[in-house]
Motif scaffolding. Structure first.
Motif, PDB file in Angstrom:
ATOM      1  N   ARG A   1      25.869  56.873  28.416  1.00 38.95           N
ATOM      2  CA  ARG A   1      26.124  56.595  29.821  1.00 38.95           C
ATOM      3  C   ARG A   1      26.970  57.364  30.639  1.00 38.95           C
ATOM      4  O   ARG A   1      27.747  58.011  29.959  1.00 38.95           O
ATOM      5  N   ALA A   2      26.789  57.460  31.991  1.00 36.81           N
ATOM      6  CA  ALA A   2      27.734  58.257  32.744  1.00 36.81           C
ATOM      7  C   ALA A   2      28.834  57.969  32.518  1.00 36.81           C
ATOM      8  O   ALA A   2      29.274  57.036  32.266  1.00 36.81           O
ATOM      9  N   ALA A   3      30.003  58.927  32.877  1.00 34.66           N
ATOM     10  CA  ALA A   3      31.228  58.715  32.746  1.00 34.66           C
ATOM     11  C   ALA A   3      31.904  57.888  33.720  1.00 34.66           C
ATOM     12  O   ALA A   3      32.790  57.106  33.334  1.00 34.66           O
ATOM     13  N   GLN A   4      31.281  57.885  34.949  1.00 35.70           N
ATOM     14  CA  GLN A   4      31.915  56.783  36.018  1.00 35.70           C
ATOM     15  C   GLN A   4      31.310  55.574  35.597  1.00 35.70           C
ATOM     16  O   GLN A   4      32.198  54.574  35.889  1.00 35.70           O
ATOM     17  N   TYR A   5      30.188  55.240  35.144  1.00 34.64           N
ATOM     18  CA  TYR A   5      29.686  53.926  34.666  1.00 34.64           C
ATOM     19  C   TYR A   5      30.691  53.546  33.689  1.00 34.64           C
ATOM     20  O   TYR A   5      31.088  52.404  33.445  1.00 34.64           O
ATOM     21  N   TRP A   6      31.115  54.167  32.575  1.00 36.35           N
ATOM     22  CA  TRP A   6      32.148  53.907  31.599  1.00 36.35           C
ATOM     23  C   TRP A   6      33.290  53.262  32.171  1.00 36.35           C
ATOM     24  O   TRP A   6      33.760  52.377  31.786  1.00 36.35           O
ATOM     25  N   CYS A   7      33.948  53.938  33.000  1.00 42.03           N
ATOM     26  CA  CYS A   7      35.249  53.870  33.571  1.00 42.03           C
ATOM     27  C   CYS A   7      35.143  52.669  34.397  1.00 42.03           C
ATOM     28  O   CYS A   7      36.084  51.902  34.467  1.00 42.03           O
ATOM     29  N   SER A   8      34.228  52.317  35.201  1.00 45.52           N
ATOM     30  CA  SER A   8      34.095  51.118  36.153  1.00 45.52           C
ATOM     31  C   SER A   8      33.418  49.992  35.535  1.00 45.52           C
ATOM     32  O   SER A   8      33.133  49.034  36.104  1.00 45.52           O
ATOM     33  N   HIS A   9      33.094  50.058  34.268  1.00 45.45           N
ATOM     34  CA  HIS A   9      32.270  48.880  33.528  1.00 45.45           C
ATOM     35  C   HIS A   9      33.363  47.862  33.733  1.00 45.45           C
ATOM     36  O   HIS A   9      34.562  47.750  33.468  1.00 45.45           O
ATOM     37  N   PRO A  10      32.967  46.336  33.868  1.00 39.06           N
ATOM     38  CA  PRO A  10      33.636  45.450  34.098  1.00 39.06           C
ATOM     39  C   PRO A  10      34.704  45.023  32.588  1.00 39.06           C
ATOM     40  O   PRO A  10      35.718  44.572  32.691  1.00 39.06           O
ATOM     41  N   ASP A  11      34.103  45.548  31.558  1.00 35.07           N
ATOM     42  CA  ASP A  11      34.846  45.393  30.356  1.00 35.07           C
ATOM     43  C   ASP A  11      36.020  46.514  30.251  1.00 35.07           C
ATOM     44  O   ASP A  11      36.907  45.975  29.475  1.00 35.07           O
ATOM     45  N   GLN A  12      36.052  47.497  31.185  1.00 31.27           N
ATOM     46  CA  GLN A  12      37.481  48.228  31.202  1.00 31.27           C
ATOM     47  C   GLN A  12      38.203  48.104  32.191  1.00 31.27           C
ATOM     48  O   GLN A  12      39.364  48.619  32.653  1.00 31.27           O
ATOM     49  N   ASP A  13      38.138  46.944  33.226  1.00 28.55           N
ATOM     50  CA  ASP A  13      39.029  46.464  34.087  1.00 28.55           C
ATOM     51  C   ASP A  13      40.210  46.285  33.433  1.00 28.55           C
ATOM     52  O   ASP A  13      40.397  45.585  32.732  1.00 28.55           O
ATOM     53  N   ILE A  14      41.569  46.571  34.359  1.00 29.88           N
ATOM     54  CA  ILE A  14      42.874  46.477  33.892  1.00 29.88           C
ATOM     55  C   ILE A  14      43.330  45.412  34.888  1.00 29.88           C
ATOM     56  O   ILE A  14      43.662  45.938  36.008  1.00 29.88           O
ATOM     57  N   MET A  15      43.882  44.381  34.699  1.00 29.09           N
ATOM     58  CA  MET A  15      44.625  43.394  35.581  1.00 29.09           C
ATOM     59  C   MET A  15      43.822  43.319  36.984  1.00 29.09           C
ATOM     60  O   MET A  15      44.570  43.340  37.896  1.00 29.09           O
ATOM     61  N   VAL A  74      28.281  46.408  43.306  1.00 28.43           N
ATOM     62  CA  VAL A  74      27.556  47.488  43.208  1.00 28.43           C
ATOM     63  C   VAL A  74      28.579  48.866  43.709  1.00 28.43           C
ATOM     64  O   VAL A  74      28.905  49.803  43.221  1.00 28.43           O
ATOM     65  N   LEU A  75      28.892  48.429  44.985  1.00 27.01           N
ATOM     66  CA  LEU A  75      29.678  49.571  45.797  1.00 27.01           C
ATOM     67  C   LEU A  75      31.008  49.981  45.083  1.00 27.01           C
ATOM     68  O   LEU A  75      31.365  50.869  44.999  1.00 27.01           O
ATOM     69  N   ARG A  76      31.682  48.979  44.576  1.00 33.69           N
ATOM     70  CA  ARG A  76      33.001  49.094  44.247  1.00 33.69           C
ATOM     71  C   ARG A  76      32.924  49.817  42.819  1.00 33.69           C
ATOM     72  O   ARG A  76      34.229  50.494  42.604  1.00 33.69           O
ATOM     73  N   ARG A  77      31.991  49.922  42.350  1.00 32.96           N
ATOM     74  CA  ARG A  77      31.994  50.539  40.943  1.00 32.96           C
ATOM     75  C   ARG A  77      30.996  51.878  40.886  1.00 32.96           C
ATOM     76  O   ARG A  77      30.565  52.568  39.754  1.00 32.96           O
ATOM     77  N   SER A  78      30.584  52.400  42.341  1.00 29.09           N
ATOM     78  CA  SER A  78      29.875  53.210  42.373  1.00 29.09           C
ATOM     79  C   SER A  78      30.524  54.639  42.633  1.00 29.09           C
ATOM     80  O   SER A  78      31.651  54.456  43.024  1.00 29.09           O
ATOM     81  N   MET A  79      29.608  55.750  42.572  1.00 29.35           N
ATOM     82  CA  MET A  79      30.076  56.944  43.385  1.00 29.35           C
ATOM     83  C   MET A  79      29.831  56.835  44.980  1.00 29.35           C
ATOM     84  O   MET A  79      28.696  56.851  45.290  1.00 29.35           O
ATOM     85  N   CYS A  80      30.363  56.605  45.562  1.00 26.76           N
ATOM     86  CA  CYS A  80      30.527  55.772  47.143  1.00 26.76           C
ATOM     87  C   CYS A  80      29.545  57.026  47.962  1.00 26.76           C
ATOM     88  O   CYS A  80      28.510  56.488  48.634  1.00 26.76           O
ATOM     89  N   ASP A  81      29.554  58.315  47.822  1.00 29.84           N
ATOM     90  CA  ASP A  81      29.000  59.153  48.650  1.00 29.84           C
ATOM     91  C   ASP A  81      27.421  59.611  48.068  1.00 29.84           C
ATOM     92  O   ASP A  81      26.856  60.103  48.951  1.00 29.84           O
ATOM     93  N   VAL A  82      27.442  59.234  46.804  1.00 32.02           N
ATOM     94  CA  VAL A  82      25.907  59.512  46.348  1.00 32.02           C
ATOM     95  C   VAL A  82      25.024  58.251  45.856  1.00 32.02           C
ATOM     96  O   VAL A  82      24.257  58.510  45.108  1.00 32.02           O
ATOM     97  N   GLY A  83      25.572  57.153  46.113  1.00 33.45           N
ATOM     98  CA  GLY A  83      24.760  55.929  45.653  1.00 33.45           C
ATOM     99  C   GLY A  83      25.159  55.389  44.622  1.00 33.45           C
ATOM    100  O   GLY A  83      25.972  55.759  43.955  1.00 33.45           O
ATOM    101  N   ALA A  84      24.692  54.258  44.129  1.00 36.28           N
ATOM    102  CA  ALA A  84      25.013  53.364  43.096  1.00 36.28           C
ATOM    103  C   ALA A  84      24.599  53.847  41.799  1.00 36.28           C
ATOM    104  O   ALA A  84      23.500  54.799  41.948  1.00 36.28           O
ATOM    105  N   LEU A  85      25.160  53.757  40.726  1.00 35.31           N
ATOM    106  CA  LEU A  85      25.067  54.341  39.308  1.00 35.31           C
ATOM    107  C   LEU A  85      23.720  53.551  38.918  1.00 35.31           C
ATOM    108  O   LEU A  85      23.068  54.070  37.913  1.00 35.31           O
ATOM    109  N   GLU A  86      23.568  52.347  39.075  1.00 36.34           N
ATOM    110  CA  GLU A  86      22.571  51.667  38.397  1.00 36.34           C
ATOM    111  C   GLU A  86      20.952  51.617  39.112  1.00 36.34           C
ATOM    112  O   GLU A  86      20.288  51.078  38.755  1.00 36.34           O
ATOM    113  N   GLY A  87      21.278  52.496  40.073  1.00 30.86           N
ATOM    114  CA  GLY A  87      19.934  52.670  41.092  1.00 30.86           C
ATOM    115  C   GLY A  87      19.690  51.439  41.850  1.00 30.86           C
ATOM    116  O   GLY A  87      18.620  51.510  42.428  1.00 30.86           O
ATOM    117  N   THR A  88      20.460  50.608  42.139  1.00 32.24           N
ATOM    118  CA  THR A  88      20.447  49.526  43.110  1.00 32.24           C
ATOM    119  C   THR A  88      20.764  49.804  44.631  1.00 32.24           C
ATOM    120  O   THR A  88      20.475  49.128  45.274  1.00 32.24           O
TER     121      THR A  88
END
Length: 542
Positions: A1-15, A74-88
């Motif tokens: 998966r893309a690096a940003q997708y991995w960083c922003s995945h809910p499983d990686q949320d901290i507090m 969608v937006l909070r886990r995306s690359m904001c200037d280039v669209g969402a990571l999951e294609g939505t």
């Protein structure tokens, strides 16, 4: 998966905070990341919206314009200037592409925007400084796993994404190519979901971590221990990160902050090399580092000679000396060769005179000779003339003799001879005759003189002489006639034995080729008087 997708995945949320690719906005953040990274890593910036306009496109710096929608998954886990990571969500368009915080404009020769922090690599000289968009002319390649393709707006692949490389300098790189890692950051996106007291209490627990042994220091400890070095964290707080040091293990020396140390280790003073060489040999370590061992050099002490790398040298005692403490026994200028330099072998060195001198000797200086006719003034001065060096000793110079080549004649010592062409050299007078060239200068012809050898008489110029020999003067006539009168009617040398002996008056008698029988005729005195005939009946002498 893309690096940003991995960083922003809910499983990686901290507090309650959402992760994103790291955004580095200060040197402090850069140093912090360096202390926790081991290799390359994607960062959260791109110029995909407008070529050369570098912006942070993730986190609070990249998605500040979307804060009203930060509850959207969608937006909070995306690359904001280039669209969402999951294609939505579609790629950005219009003003949406300018939401991220811009920190740079232009290529390698560009400039920062608004004093924002940057750390582009300036050392990649053969392709220019970064960012250089070096892959900007490659064909379009957008068949990757991001969903809606993130491609250069000009239809090229382009180097439109930021990553750490080359000792943590920044580089632009194509999104379709993979690198070894990425760096995630938490803070500013999402909502804290722990009470403030719990957060403060957690901070206290984190502040006591040792970078060399704790979770965040695993990399530090590994870097040090991999080379046998000791890791030390002097200040164990979260506000003092990246201050760990690696220290070389004794007897090596050296330390370095936040990286593996370069250790100095002299094998001759801090190892077993000195013992290997022994007390009779010297030890030198040309590369005194732990990275290179076994290159120490053992050298024999004078007068012995010999060297070896990584082991004791096989020493030889060269009778020819070493040019310093042991002089050359052959003397200045002579070459010395020890035929058997093994220790204990004496008196077998050979001395050779330096060219053009000649001469060799064993166990003593050579007596050098230099034939001036072979190498010296004689060869130069005599030229085409014959050269002879009667004494070729190097102390005897200038005694060479130059001789003219036949038919010319002439000699000189220490210089070229003045040559003359003697006509007598060809023997024009014939056998036995003496020849003298009255003017032997080259070019003077026909002035030689031929002289008959004694007792013959006769001379001639430019031809052989006609020789004569009077037998009555030098020959049998003088001997045979004795006291008698001798006459040689033909004195030619080819005419011999024709001399005539005549008795002296009053005796009478003649003989040819021998002495005459003399008679004393009484009538010779005319005793009979005028007109009378006188006959001596016995004319024998007496």
């Amino acid at each position: 998966r893309a690096a940003q997708y991995w960083c922003s995945h809910p499983d990686q949320d901290i507090m309650g905070l959402v992760g994103y690719l790291a955004t580095i906005t200060s040197d402090g953040e850069k140093v912090f990341l360096e202390s926790h990274m081991d290799g390359e890593g994607w960062l959260g910036a791109s110029d995909i919206g407008s070529e050369g306009q570098w912006r942070w496109i993730v986190g609070p710096e990249g998605c500040g314009g979307y804060q009203t929608s930060k509850g959207s998954p969608v937006l909070r886990r995306s690359m904001c200037d280039v669209g969402a990571l999951e294609g939505t969500a579609p790629k950005c368009s219009g003003s949406q592409c300018d939401q991220g915080q811009q920190f740079w404009t232009g290529g390698g020769g560009g400039r920062p925007v608004g004093g924002e922090y940057y750390h582009w690599d300036k050392a990649w000289s053969f392709q220019g400084t970064e960012p250089n968009n070096v892959d900007g002319k490659e064909p379009q390649q957008c068949n990757f796993f991001f969903g809606p393709p993130l491609c250069d707006p000009n239809g090229n692949e382009g180097e439109d994404f930021l990553h750490n490389w080359n000792s943590y300098w920044w580089n632009d790189y194509p999104n379709v190519k993979k690198i070894d890692g990425f760096t995630c950051e938490w803070g500013g996106v999402g909502q804290m979901c722990l009470p403030l007291d719990d957060v403060t209490k957690t901070e206290r627990l984190v502040s006591g971590v040792d970078e060399c042994t704790g979770t965040c220091g695993t990399c530090a400890g590994t870097k040090c221990s991999a080379f046998g070095q000791t890791c030390n964290d002097p200040v164990k707080t979260s506000s003092s990160l990246g201050d760990w040091t690696c220290t070389c293990a004794p007897p090596a020396t050296g330390s370095a902050r936040a990286q593996t140390a370069s250790c100095d280790h002299n094998e001759c003073t801090d190892g077993g090399a000195a013992a290997t060489c022994g007390s009779e040999q010297t030890c030198t370590d040309p590369t005194p580092t732990t990275a290179k061992t076994g290159d120490f050099v053992c050298a024999c002490k004078a007068p012995q000679v010999g060297t070896a790398t990584g082991r004791a040298a096989a020493c030889e005692e060269n009778e020819c000396g070493n040019g310093a403490s042991v002089p050359n026994p052959c003397g200045a200028g002579q070459e010395c060769v020890d035929k058997n330099p093994a220790a204990g072998s004496k008196g077998d060195y050979e001395c050779t005179c330096p060219p053009p001198q000649t001469g060799t000797a064993t166990a003593r200086a050579a007596e050098c000779k230099q034939d001036e006719c072979v190498d010296g003034d004689g060869k130069v001065q005599c030229g085409e003339q014959t050269c002879e060096d009667p004494n070729p000793a190097v102390t005897s110079t200038g005694d060479f003799v130059c001789k003219c080549k036949p038919p010319q004649v002439g000699t000189a010592t220490g210089k070229a001879a003045e040559c003359m062409e003697d006509e007598c050299e060809a023997g024009p007078c014939g056998a036995g005759q003496d020849c003298v060239d009255k003017n032997p200068a080259a070019g003077s012809k026909g002035d030689y003189e031929c002289t008959c050898p004694p007792p013959q008489t006769g001379t001639a110029t430019a031809r052989a002489a006609e020789c004569k020999q009077d037998e009555c003067v030098d020959g049998d006539g003088k001997v045979q006639c004795g006291e008698q009168t001798c006459e040689d009617p033909n004195p030619a040398v080819t005419s011999t034995g024709d001399f005539v002996c005549k008795c002296k008056p009053p005796q009478v008698g003649t003989a040819t080729g021998k002495a005459a029988e003399c008679m004393e005729d009484e009538c010779e005195a005319g005793p009979c008087g005028a007109g009378q005939d006188c006959v001596d009946k016995n004319p024998a002498a007496g």
